[in-house]
Write a protein that holds these residues in place. Structure first.
Motif, PDB file in Angstrom:
ATOM      1  N   GLY A  46       0.760  -1.269   0.028  1.00 16.51           N
ATOM      2  CA  GLY A  46       0.191  -0.208  -0.198  1.00 16.51           C
ATOM      3  C   GLY A  46       0.764   1.074   0.042  1.00 16.51           C
ATOM      4  N   ALA A  47       2.090   1.202  -0.145  1.00 15.69           N
ATOM      5  CA  ALA A  47       2.860   2.135  -0.199  1.00 15.69           C
ATOM      6  C   ALA A  47       2.858   2.881  -1.548  1.00 15.69           C
ATOM      7  N   GLY A  48       2.433   2.327  -2.342  1.00 10.94           N
ATOM      8  CA  GLY A  48       2.210   3.033  -3.707  1.00 10.94           C
ATOM      9  C   GLY A  48       3.292   2.551  -4.747  1.00 10.94           C
ATOM     10  N   LYS A  49       3.849   1.494  -4.651  1.00 10.95           N
ATOM     11  CA  LYS A  49       5.009   1.215  -5.407  1.00 10.95           C
ATOM     12  C   LYS A  49       4.603   0.469  -6.697  1.00 10.95           C
ATOM     13  N   SER A  50       3.484  -0.678  -6.522  1.00  6.81           N
ATOM     14  CA  SER A  50       3.161  -1.071  -7.844  1.00  6.81           C
ATOM     15  C   SER A  50       2.058  -0.165  -8.476  1.00  6.81           C
ATOM     16  N   MET A  53       4.387   1.751 -10.736  1.00  8.12           N
ATOM     17  CA  MET A  53       4.928   0.992 -11.926  1.00  8.12           C
ATOM     18  C   MET A  53       3.783   0.613 -12.698  1.00  8.12           C
ATOM     19  N   SER A  54       2.657   0.604 -12.341  1.00 10.74           N
ATOM     20  CA  SER A  54       1.447   0.245 -13.201  1.00 10.74           C
ATOM     21  C   SER A  54       1.112   1.503 -14.106  1.00 10.74           C
ATOM     22  N   ILE A  55       1.617   2.651 -13.790  1.00 14.62           N
ATOM     23  CA  ILE A  55       1.432   4.109 -14.458  1.00 14.62           C
ATOM     24  C   ILE A  55       2.405   4.042 -15.396  1.00 14.62           C
ATOM     25  N   LEU A  56       3.659   3.661 -15.020  1.00 18.65           N
ATOM     26  CA  LEU A  56       4.768   3.787 -16.136  1.00 18.65           C
ATOM     27  C   LEU A  56       4.408   2.596 -17.098  1.00 18.65           C
ATOM     28  N   TYR A  57       3.712   1.586 -16.851  1.00 18.51           N
ATOM     29  CA  TYR A  57       3.611   0.653 -17.850  1.00 18.51           C
ATOM     30  C   TYR A  57       2.288   0.873 -18.534  1.00 18.51           C
ATOM     31  N   GLY A  58       1.558   1.958 -18.067  1.00 18.76           N
ATOM     32  CA  GLY A  58       0.465   2.397 -18.876  1.00 18.76           C
ATOM     33  C   GLY A  58      -0.914   1.503 -18.577  1.00 18.76           C
ATOM     34  N   MET A  76       1.359   7.818 -21.735  1.00 18.88           N
ATOM     35  CA  MET A  76       1.466   6.220 -21.437  1.00 18.88           C
ATOM     36  C   MET A  76      -0.030   5.780 -21.166  1.00 18.88           C
ATOM     37  N   ALA A  77      -0.680   5.595 -22.288  1.00 14.76           N
ATOM     38  CA  ALA A  77      -2.022   5.570 -21.999  1.00 14.76           C
ATOM     39  C   ALA A  77      -2.401   3.842 -21.939  1.00 14.76           C
ATOM     40  N   SER A  78      -1.640   3.254 -22.345  1.00 17.87           N
ATOM     41  CA  SER A  78      -1.940   1.759 -22.501  1.00 17.87           C
ATOM     42  C   SER A  78      -0.456   0.838 -22.437  1.00 17.87           C
ATOM     43  N   PRO A  79      -0.575  -0.491 -22.043  1.00 14.18           N
ATOM     44  CA  PRO A  79       0.394  -1.315 -22.117  1.00 14.18           C
ATOM     45  C   PRO A  79       0.909  -1.370 -23.488  1.00 14.18           C
ATOM     46  N   ASP A 171       7.760  -7.149 -10.912  1.00  8.36           N
ATOM     47  CA  ASP A 171       7.153  -6.975  -9.377  1.00  8.36           C
ATOM     48  C   ASP A 171       7.204  -8.140  -8.793  1.00  8.36           C
ATOM     49  N   GLU A 172       7.853  -8.008  -7.515  1.00  3.11           N
ATOM     50  CA  GLU A 172       7.867  -8.944  -6.487  1.00  3.11           C
ATOM     51  C   GLU A 172       8.530 -10.408  -7.206  1.00  3.11           C
TER      52      GLU A 172
END
Lengths: 512, 306
Positions: A46-50, A53-58, A76-79, A171-172
């Motif tokens: 819940g710290a926001g890291k995932s 990264m999801s924002i970075l990956y669209g 970065m609108a989509s994968p 991711d993990e």
């Protein structure tokens, strides 16, 4: 990298903001990731890291802020767009089609034409090249379902490289791997870095961050709270930065004072519907006043063992003695009877087995103990008594928010776990079975839960802990049993071993 | 000798005639199911198509226009199913059942309103029906051959094309398809369009090929039999085709045995043989075909996590 000028940035994030409803998941994060480095992003659940990264990956769209790849601002609108910019992501839960071959998975989304034949042939050649270059060998025609978890992860990495990614987000990645497989993964990541690939590693395992990364970025409550060169920091500092206070994960515990044998398993066997032996001749003793840890890669019989010990399933062979009661195939027990005998069970899958997600916390707090006094009189639940009981547990185990009427599913993983643990420990059981005590639990709660388990032990309870986290087993247990392929393949005292030796046992090396 | 040969040939022709709508329907259903959409509504789509084929043929006098409108009708229902299940993530079984009920009711209502024959369309003659292609009186109209061709075509599309690969993936792990940057919804809608195309052909065959007009509930459960054939075939085109032929053979046998007296048994109850496909379905589904493994995401709406 040898130059003295600041290394070129592969990715720059500027003032990224993201909210989900009322939850402000990412708050003004700015981050610079250098080319051809391995950067770790750490933080509690819940710290926001995932999310970041999801924002970075669209996968998500940022509410505000700017993303730059190789210095150029990009949307970065989509994968698909992310892939186009050379960004690839290996998700924690693999995005593989089990029934497909490695090659089919590789080309999915990058087939190279409306017909498959050509694309598959080209992929075969490319796969051979990648295998040579990075040491990523996988049988191209094997079906995913037949591969080990480590191999499946390699396929995921290959998928990303096949699409020409120069930036790899993981991711993990080590959550499902043995220590040996993890080492191999880190070897692969290092060779990727050698060849100019930028790697971003999301993890909560600080030891791995220290082992493999060049830079580390710590997130807490949606913000970046620290950035360090890995060489300049250590596990203790990172843990403190993550939680925002000093944390002690190594437990101080007195040597165990052993009592009588409360649980005795002899030659336990369990065969599943397909005739596979899930448990094969498992035997051990559990004494009052000790914690026994069961280590193993998930899926090697630990879940089945818990089911048999807690009376959910009857063994097909062998004998189990719990507090004097003998259980075998002809005399099965059931969970209600086991509770009466003084055995409590904190299941691995707390959401499905430990609670009813839609129930209120107060109902969860009595689940399994609802019949009879003090919660039921004349077939009716005594609401105030249940509520008071739940409030008491919440106080004692610091469950937040302290709201007995809130639905169980609305609590965070750590608080759910504390609630279930509170319910079971408060019955003062003679035997306590705990599956994955801290899975999905944040670091502050981990500390608390482990201490409670040690307290129960010191009060004379016989505790069995099943965990895939080696750290956890090593720090909690007085004795460790290693399971592989349904068998107990080794037993070691916790002081006499380390991750490496356990890892070899977990991989079945000793048994083979 | 010659008589036996003739008999076999007649049975074969009869089997193919009866199996044609099953095959077309099963191939249509296969596209939907492979893409993870459970389609109980095959029956309704086929019925609606049968009605519109006959009604259009009766009004325009052209069987071909009838086929085209039948396809449009079935595609419309398929898109409706898609709208409910893909866009609005509704329950696929409920939506399918609703489509069946809608088709059963609407065909009769429209039929009565337009033709005033108690839900039937006027009897079709001449160019209003599909003509036999090669063999006079064998009923070998173009849709019989289309059904035979639909099997290798389906096999090829699903197994050998980019679309097929993505379709299979979306029926198993839609999130993997999404993560690869491919639209899950658009893939599934295309599967539904193909499903509509094939069920439309199946319906048209019933009312303007095999029969000379539409009568109420004329599909009589064949859409469900096609669904059973898909499951027997373990979601593979060729085995599903085989299952359709077996069902067709049983049906053809029932027709042939009508009124025949078997020594010692008396007249064979035709109803028994007609009930065979259903009995077979129950027995086989109860586990005689081994484990049939449906596409993993079958029936599960795709919801992007947030």
């Amino acid at each position: 990298m040898q130059t003295l000028t600041p290394a070129a940035a592969a990715i720059e994030l500027r003032e990224i903001e993201k909210s989900f409803g009322t939850v402000h998941a990412v708050r003004g994060v700015s981050l610079r990731i250098e080319k051809a480095t391995i950067t770790g992003i750490v933080g509690e659940n819940g710290a926001g890291k995932s999310t970041l990264m999801s924002i970075l990956y669209g996968l998500y769209r940022a509410d505000a802020g700017e993303i730059r790849v190789d210095g150029r601002p990009v949307g970065m609108a989509s994968p698909r767009e992310a892939i186009g910019h050379g960004i690839g992501m290996v998700h924690q839960h693999f995005m593989l089609v089990d029934t497909f071959t490695v090659l089919e998975n590789l080309v999915l989304g990058a087939e190279g034409g409306p017909l498959l034949a050509g694309g598959i042939a080209a992929a075969r050649t490319e796969l051979a090249r990648l295998a040579r270059e990075f040491g990523l060998s996988v049988d191209p025609d094997a079906r995913i379902a037949d591969l080990s978890v480590g191999e499946q992860q390699r396929v995921e990495i290959l998928k990303v490289l096949f699409r020409g990614a120069q930036i790899l987000i993981l991711d993990e990645p080590s959550a499902v791997l043995t220590p040996q497989e993890t080492d191999r993964l880190f070897g692969i990541l290092a060779s990727l870095r050698e060849r100019g690939v930028t790697v971003v590693l999301i993890t909560h395992k600080l030891r791995e961050i220290v082992a493999v990364t060049d830079h580390v970025c710590v997130m807490r409550q949606g913000r970046v709270v620290a950035e360090r060169r890995t060489a300049d920091t250590n596990v203790e500092e990172l843990a403190e930065l993550m939680v925002g206070r000093k944390v002690r994960l190594d437990l101080d515990k007195a040597p165990p004072r052993l009592g009588e044998v409360l649980l005795h398993a002899e030659h336990l066997t369990l065969v599943d519907g397909r005739g596979v032996r899930r448990l094969d001749d498992v035997g051990f003793e559990l004494r009052a006043g000790e914690i026994v840890g069961i280590a193993g890669v998930s899926g090697n019989g630990q879940s089945e063992l818990l089911q048999v010990l807690s009376g959910i399933r009857a063994p097909d062979g062998g004998r189990l003695t719990v507090c004097g009661r003998v259980i075998d195939a002809d005399h099965p027990g059931d969970p209600a009877e086991m509770r009466v005998l003084g055995l409590a069970h904190v299941p691995e899958d707390r959401l499905r087995q430990g609670m009813v997600a839609a129930f209120e916390a107060s109902e969860t707090s009595i689940l399994g103990y609802q019949d009879g006094a003090p919660f039921t009189n004349y077939y009716l639940l005594d609401g105030p008594a249940v509520g008071a009981h739940c409030t008491g547990l919440m106080e004692r185990f610091d469950v937040r928010p302290r709201s007995p009427t809130l639905r169980s599913s609305q609590f965070s993983g750590g608080n759910q776990q504390k609630l279930v643990l509170a319910r079971e420990i408060s019955r003062q059981p003679r035997v306590l079975l705990v599956g994955q005590p801290t899975r999905g639990v944040d670091i502050g709660a981990i500390e608390f839960i482990r201490r409670e388990l040690v307290k129960a032990r010191d009060a004379g309870c016989a505790v069995l802990v099943v965990s895939v986290e080696l750290d956890e087993v090593l720090s909690l247990a007085d004795r460790i049993l290693v399971m592989f392929d349904g068998r107990v393949v080794g037993e070691v005292g916790s002081g006499q071993t380390d991750e490496r030796a356990l890892g070899l046992l977990m991989a079945g090396a000793a048994a083979a | 000798m010659d008589e036996a040969l003739t008999y076999v040939l007649l049975m074969l022709a009869s089997t193919l005639r009866v199996a044609t709508p099953l095959v077309l329907c099963a191939m249509g259903g296969l596209f939907a199911e492979k893409g993870g959409i459970v389609d109980i509504g095959l029956e309704g789509k086929m019925l609606m198509a049968a009605f519109f084929a006959a009604a259009t043929a009766a009004v325009t006098g052209s069987a071909w226009v009838g086929v085209a409108v039948a396809i449009l009708a079935a595609v419309a229902l398929a898109v409706l199913h898609g709208f409910a299940c893909i866009t609005y993530r509704g329950n696929q079984v409920v939506s399918g059942v609703a489509i069946n009920i809608l088709a059963a009711g609407l065909t009769v209502v429209l039929g009565t309103a337009w033709f005033a024959r108690g839900g039937q369309t006027p009897p079709l003659t001449g160019s209003e029906r599909l003509p036999p292609l090669f063999l006079p009186n064998a009923g070998d109209n173009v849709l019989v051959y289309a059904a035979l061709l639909s099997v290798p075509i389906t096999w090829w599309i699903i197994g050998r094309t980019r679309f097929g690969l993505r379709l299979r993936a979306v029926g198993e792990v839609p999130i993997a398809v999404d993560a690869a940057g491919i639209s899950v919804a658009w893939l599934r809608y295309r599967a539904m369009l193909l499903c509509g195309l094939f069920t439309g052909l199946a319906g048209a065959y019933l009312s303007i090929g095999q029969n000379a007009g539409f009568s109420r509930d004329m599909t009589a459960g064949q859409g469900f039999i096609a669904l059973a054939a898909i499951i027997f075939g373990k979601w593979r085109p060729l085995p599903a085709f085989g299952a359709c032929l077996i069902f067709g053979l049983l049906d053809a046998t029932a027709i042939r045995l009508q009124g025949v007296k078997v020594p010692g048994l008396g007249e064979v109850p035709v109803q028994l043989i007609q009930a065979m496909p259903y009995l077979l379905a129950v027995f086989l589904l109860a586990g005689f075909i081994g484990r049939a493994v449906a596409p993993k995401a079958s029936g599960v709406p795709y919801v992007k996590e947030h």
